[in-house]
Design a protein around this motif. Structure first.
Motif, PDB file in Angstrom:
ATOM      1  N   GLY A   7      66.147 -69.810 -68.015  1.00 22.80           N
ATOM      2  CA  GLY A   7      65.330 -68.899 -68.799  1.00 22.80           C
ATOM      3  C   GLY A   7      65.861 -67.463 -68.736  1.00 22.80           C
ATOM      4  N   LYS A   8      65.059 -66.505 -69.300  1.00 20.36           N
ATOM      5  CA  LYS A   8      65.430 -65.097 -69.355  1.00 20.36           C
ATOM      6  C   LYS A   8      65.556 -64.543 -67.950  1.00 20.36           C
ATOM      7  CE  LYS A   8      64.085 -60.809 -71.433  1.00 20.36           C
ATOM      8  NZ  LYS A   8      63.110 -60.081 -72.154  1.00 20.36           N
ATOM      9  N   ASP A   9      66.704 -64.050 -67.670  1.00 18.15           N
ATOM     10  CA  ASP A   9      67.043 -63.495 -66.370  1.00 18.15           C
ATOM     11  C   ASP A   9      66.878 -64.533 -65.249  1.00 18.15           C
ATOM     12  OD1 ASP A   9      67.634 -60.983 -67.438  1.00 18.15           O
ATOM     13  OD2 ASP A   9      65.504 -60.399 -67.357  1.00 18.15           O
ATOM     14  N   CYS A  10      67.009 -65.835 -65.619  1.00 12.66           N
ATOM     15  CA  CYS A  10      66.886 -66.946 -64.649  1.00 12.66           C
ATOM     16  C   CYS A  10      65.604 -66.801 -63.836  1.00 12.66           C
ATOM     17  CB  CYS A  10      68.093 -67.015 -63.729  1.00 12.66           C
ATOM     18  SG  CYS A  10      69.597 -67.523 -64.572  1.00 12.66           S
ATOM     19  N   GLY A  11      64.527 -66.517 -64.540  1.00 12.99           N
ATOM     20  CA  GLY A  11      63.258 -66.307 -63.872  1.00 12.99           C
ATOM     21  C   GLY A  11      62.479 -67.568 -63.566  1.00 12.99           C
ATOM     22  N   ASN A  12      62.869 -68.669 -64.108  1.00  6.61           N
ATOM     23  CA  ASN A  12      62.152 -69.939 -63.857  1.00  6.61           C
ATOM     24  C   ASN A  12      63.021 -70.856 -62.993  1.00  6.61           C
ATOM     25  OD1 ASN A  12      60.028 -69.148 -65.585  1.00  6.61           O
ATOM     26  ND2 ASN A  12      61.177 -69.870 -67.352  1.00  6.61           N
ATOM     27  N   HIS A  13      62.364 -71.602 -62.137  1.00  3.68           N
ATOM     28  CA  HIS A  13      63.096 -72.536 -61.267  1.00  3.68           C
ATOM     29  C   HIS A  13      63.168 -73.911 -61.923  1.00  3.68           C
ATOM     30  CE1 HIS A  13      63.368 -69.796 -57.915  1.00  3.68           C
ATOM     31  NE2 HIS A  13      62.068 -69.485 -58.084  1.00  3.68           N
ATOM     32  N   CYS A  14      64.287 -74.581 -61.723  1.00  7.84           N
ATOM     33  CA  CYS A  14      64.435 -75.964 -62.201  1.00  7.84           C
ATOM     34  C   CYS A  14      63.438 -76.839 -61.456  1.00  7.84           C
ATOM     35  CB  CYS A  14      65.847 -76.481 -61.922  1.00  7.84           C
ATOM     36  SG  CYS A  14      67.149 -75.636 -62.835  1.00  7.84           S
ATOM     37  N   SER A  15      63.132 -77.954 -62.074  1.00  4.25           N
ATOM     38  CA  SER A  15      62.212 -78.899 -61.436  1.00  4.25           C
ATOM     39  C   SER A  15      62.799 -79.370 -60.113  1.00  4.25           C
ATOM     40  CB  SER A  15      61.986 -80.098 -62.366  1.00  4.25           C
ATOM     41  OG  SER A  15      61.304 -81.117 -61.697  1.00  4.25           O
ATOM     42  N   SER A  16      61.943 -79.522 -59.148  1.00  2.65           N
ATOM     43  CA  SER A  16      62.416 -79.992 -57.840  1.00  2.65           C
ATOM     44  C   SER A  16      62.862 -81.452 -57.896  1.00  2.65           C
ATOM     45  CB  SER A  16      61.318 -79.821 -56.790  1.00  2.65           C
ATOM     46  OG  SER A  16      60.188 -80.584 -57.155  1.00  2.65           O
ATOM     47  N   HIS A  17      62.569 -82.095 -59.017  1.00  4.22           N
ATOM     48  CA  HIS A  17      62.957 -83.497 -59.169  1.00  4.22           C
ATOM     49  C   HIS A  17      64.245 -83.662 -59.979  1.00  4.22           C
ATOM     50  CE1 HIS A  17      59.183 -84.464 -57.337  1.00  4.22           C
ATOM     51  NE2 HIS A  17      58.530 -83.761 -58.257  1.00  4.22           N
ATOM     52  N   CYS A  18      64.879 -82.550 -60.375  1.00  5.56           N
ATOM     53  CA  CYS A  18      66.190 -82.629 -61.024  1.00  5.56           C
ATOM     54  C   CYS A  18      67.225 -82.957 -59.955  1.00  5.56           C
ATOM     55  CB  CYS A  18      66.567 -81.297 -61.674  1.00  5.56           C
ATOM     56  SG  CYS A  18      65.677 -80.918 -63.187  1.00  5.56           S
ATOM     57  N   ARG A  19      68.109 -83.901 -60.286  1.00  2.74           N
ATOM     58  CA  ARG A  19      69.146 -84.270 -59.336  1.00  2.74           C
ATOM     59  C   ARG A  19      70.079 -83.071 -59.118  1.00  2.74           C
ATOM     60  NH1 ARG A  19      71.576 -89.592 -60.920  1.00  2.74           N
ATOM     61  NH2 ARG A  19      69.631 -90.343 -60.068  1.00  2.74           N
ATOM     62  N   ASN A  20      70.328 -82.786 -57.862  1.00  2.00           N
ATOM     63  CA  ASN A  20      71.176 -81.666 -57.412  1.00  2.00           C
ATOM     64  C   ASN A  20      70.649 -80.314 -57.883  1.00  2.00           C
ATOM     65  OD1 ASN A  20      72.946 -83.462 -56.119  1.00  2.00           O
ATOM     66  ND2 ASN A  20      74.156 -83.713 -57.979  1.00  2.00           N
ATOM     67  N   ILE A  32      69.086 -72.472 -70.345  1.00  2.00           N
ATOM     68  CA  ILE A  32      68.179 -71.941 -71.365  1.00  2.00           C
ATOM     69  C   ILE A  32      66.867 -72.727 -71.399  1.00  2.00           C
ATOM     70  CG2 ILE A  32      67.897 -71.558 -73.841  1.00  2.00           C
ATOM     71  CD1 ILE A  32      70.979 -71.212 -73.921  1.00  2.00           C
ATOM     72  N   SER A  33      66.977 -74.091 -71.496  1.00  2.00           N
ATOM     73  CA  SER A  33      65.759 -74.899 -71.680  1.00  2.00           C
ATOM     74  C   SER A  33      65.150 -75.356 -70.359  1.00  2.00           C
ATOM     75  CB  SER A  33      66.057 -76.108 -72.554  1.00  2.00           C
ATOM     76  OG  SER A  33      66.929 -77.002 -71.875  1.00  2.00           O
ATOM     77  N   GLY A  34      65.947 -75.527 -69.330  1.00  2.00           N
ATOM     78  CA  GLY A  34      65.455 -76.002 -68.042  1.00  2.00           C
ATOM     79  C   GLY A  34      65.480 -77.519 -67.911  1.00  2.00           C
ATOM     80  N   SER A  35      66.057 -78.223 -68.905  1.00  2.00           N
ATOM     81  CA  SER A  35      66.136 -79.687 -68.803  1.00  2.00           C
ATOM     82  C   SER A  35      67.183 -80.064 -67.765  1.00  2.00           C
ATOM     83  CB  SER A  35      66.456 -80.317 -70.156  1.00  2.00           C
ATOM     84  OG  SER A  35      67.723 -79.885 -70.606  1.00  2.00           O
ATOM     85  N   CYS A  36      66.912 -81.121 -67.061  1.00  2.00           N
ATOM     86  CA  CYS A  36      67.791 -81.556 -65.980  1.00  2.00           C
ATOM     87  C   CYS A  36      69.095 -82.090 -66.554  1.00  2.00           C
ATOM     88  CB  CYS A  36      67.112 -82.625 -65.133  1.00  2.00           C
ATOM     89  SG  CYS A  36      65.605 -82.037 -64.340  1.00  2.00           S
ATOM     90  N   LEU A  37      70.223 -81.605 -66.055  1.00  2.00           N
ATOM     91  CA  LEU A  37      71.537 -81.985 -66.576  1.00  2.00           C
ATOM     92  C   LEU A  37      72.065 -83.287 -65.967  1.00  2.00           C
ATOM     93  CD1 LEU A  37      73.242 -78.447 -66.584  1.00  2.00           C
ATOM     94  CD2 LEU A  37      72.322 -79.704 -68.538  1.00  2.00           C
ATOM     95  N   GLU A  38      71.772 -83.552 -64.726  1.00  2.00           N
ATOM     96  CA  GLU A  38      72.321 -84.726 -64.036  1.00  2.00           C
ATOM     97  C   GLU A  38      71.286 -85.834 -63.831  1.00  2.00           C
ATOM     98  OE1 GLU A  38      74.405 -83.653 -60.479  1.00  2.00           O
ATOM     99  OE2 GLU A  38      75.418 -81.987 -61.460  1.00  2.00           O
ATOM    100  N   GLY A  39      70.178 -85.753 -64.537  1.00  2.00           N
ATOM    101  CA  GLY A  39      69.155 -86.774 -64.424  1.00  2.00           C
ATOM    102  C   GLY A  39      68.135 -86.436 -63.361  1.00  2.00           C
ATOM    103  N   CYS A  40      67.249 -87.398 -63.111  1.00  2.00           N
ATOM    104  CA  CYS A  40      66.124 -87.186 -62.206  1.00  2.00           C
ATOM    105  C   CYS A  40      66.340 -87.903 -60.883  1.00  2.00           C
ATOM    106  CB  CYS A  40      64.838 -87.701 -62.831  1.00  2.00           C
ATOM    107  SG  CYS A  40      64.491 -87.016 -64.466  1.00  2.00           S
ATOM    108  N   THR A  41      65.617 -87.437 -59.888  1.00  2.00           N
ATOM    109  CA  THR A  41      65.608 -88.153 -58.615  1.00  2.00           C
ATOM    110  C   THR A  41      64.777 -89.424 -58.788  1.00  2.00           C
ATOM    111  OG1 THR A  41      63.685 -86.900 -57.865  1.00  2.00           O
ATOM    112  CG2 THR A  41      65.854 -86.057 -57.228  1.00  2.00           C
ATOM    113  N   SER A  42      64.872 -90.280 -57.840  1.00  2.00           N
ATOM    114  CA  SER A  42      64.179 -91.568 -57.894  1.00  2.00           C
ATOM    115  C   SER A  42      62.679 -91.365 -58.025  1.00  2.00           C
ATOM    116  CB  SER A  42      64.519 -92.333 -56.623  1.00  2.00           C
ATOM    117  OG  SER A  42      63.675 -93.407 -56.434  1.00  2.00           O
ATOM    118  N   GLY A  43      62.085 -92.111 -58.978  1.00  2.00           N
ATOM    119  CA  GLY A  43      60.639 -92.079 -59.158  1.00  2.00           C
ATOM    120  C   GLY A  43      60.168 -91.113 -60.223  1.00  2.00           C
TER     121      GLY A  43
END
Length: 136
Positions: free
Chosen positions: A5-18, A24-35
């Motif tokens: 996001g703008k100025d990297c103010g939002n954190h990626c989901s803790s369930h995004c792999r790595n 820009i959008s915050g969608s996980c690039l390497e997929g999700c963790t198990s579950g």
């Protein structure tokens, strides 16, 4: 890394792999963790319960079905063998009856009867005579 996001103010989901996501959008690039599912890994995957079809129950059901099928096959085989045996017995008895039928007596002439009488063989035992001859 780990933010978007703008100025990297939002954190990626803790369930995004790595912890990697689109900057820009915050969608996980390497997929999700198990579950977890979804492009943002924010949806929990449904938990599949094996309670309904547990392994021991499946083995018992398969064994029961197998026993019923095998028992049915044995019964059918026994019935077929019995029928075959009965047919063979009927064939043998009908063969016996046809072979045991009494044929009409042959005509015997008086000459044939006299032939036996003309032999004039004495009715003493030849065996006894032989044994007496060997001793002398």
């Amino acid at each position: 890394m780990g933010s978007y996001g703008k100025d990297c103010g939002n954190h990626c989901s803790s369930h995004c792999r790595n912890m990697t996501c689109n900057s820009i959008s915050g969608s996980c690039l390497e997929g999700c963790t198990s579950g977890y599912l979804g492009s943002f890994c924010n949806k929990q995957a449904p938990i599949v319960s094996n309670d309904e079809y547990s392994t021991p129950d499946a083995y018992i059901a398969a064994l029961s079905i197998s026993l019923v099928i095998n028992f049915s096959l044995v019964v059918v085989i026994v019935i077929l063998l019995r029928l075959l045996y009965n047919r063979k017995q009927e064939m043998r008895s009908s063969d016996y009856v046809t072979s045991a039928e009494i044929s009409p007596p042959l005509q015997v002439s008086n000459n044939d009867v006299h032939l036996y009488q003309e032999l004039n063989i004495p009715n003493d035992s030849s065996y006894q005579n032989l044994s007496l001859r060997d001793r002398s």
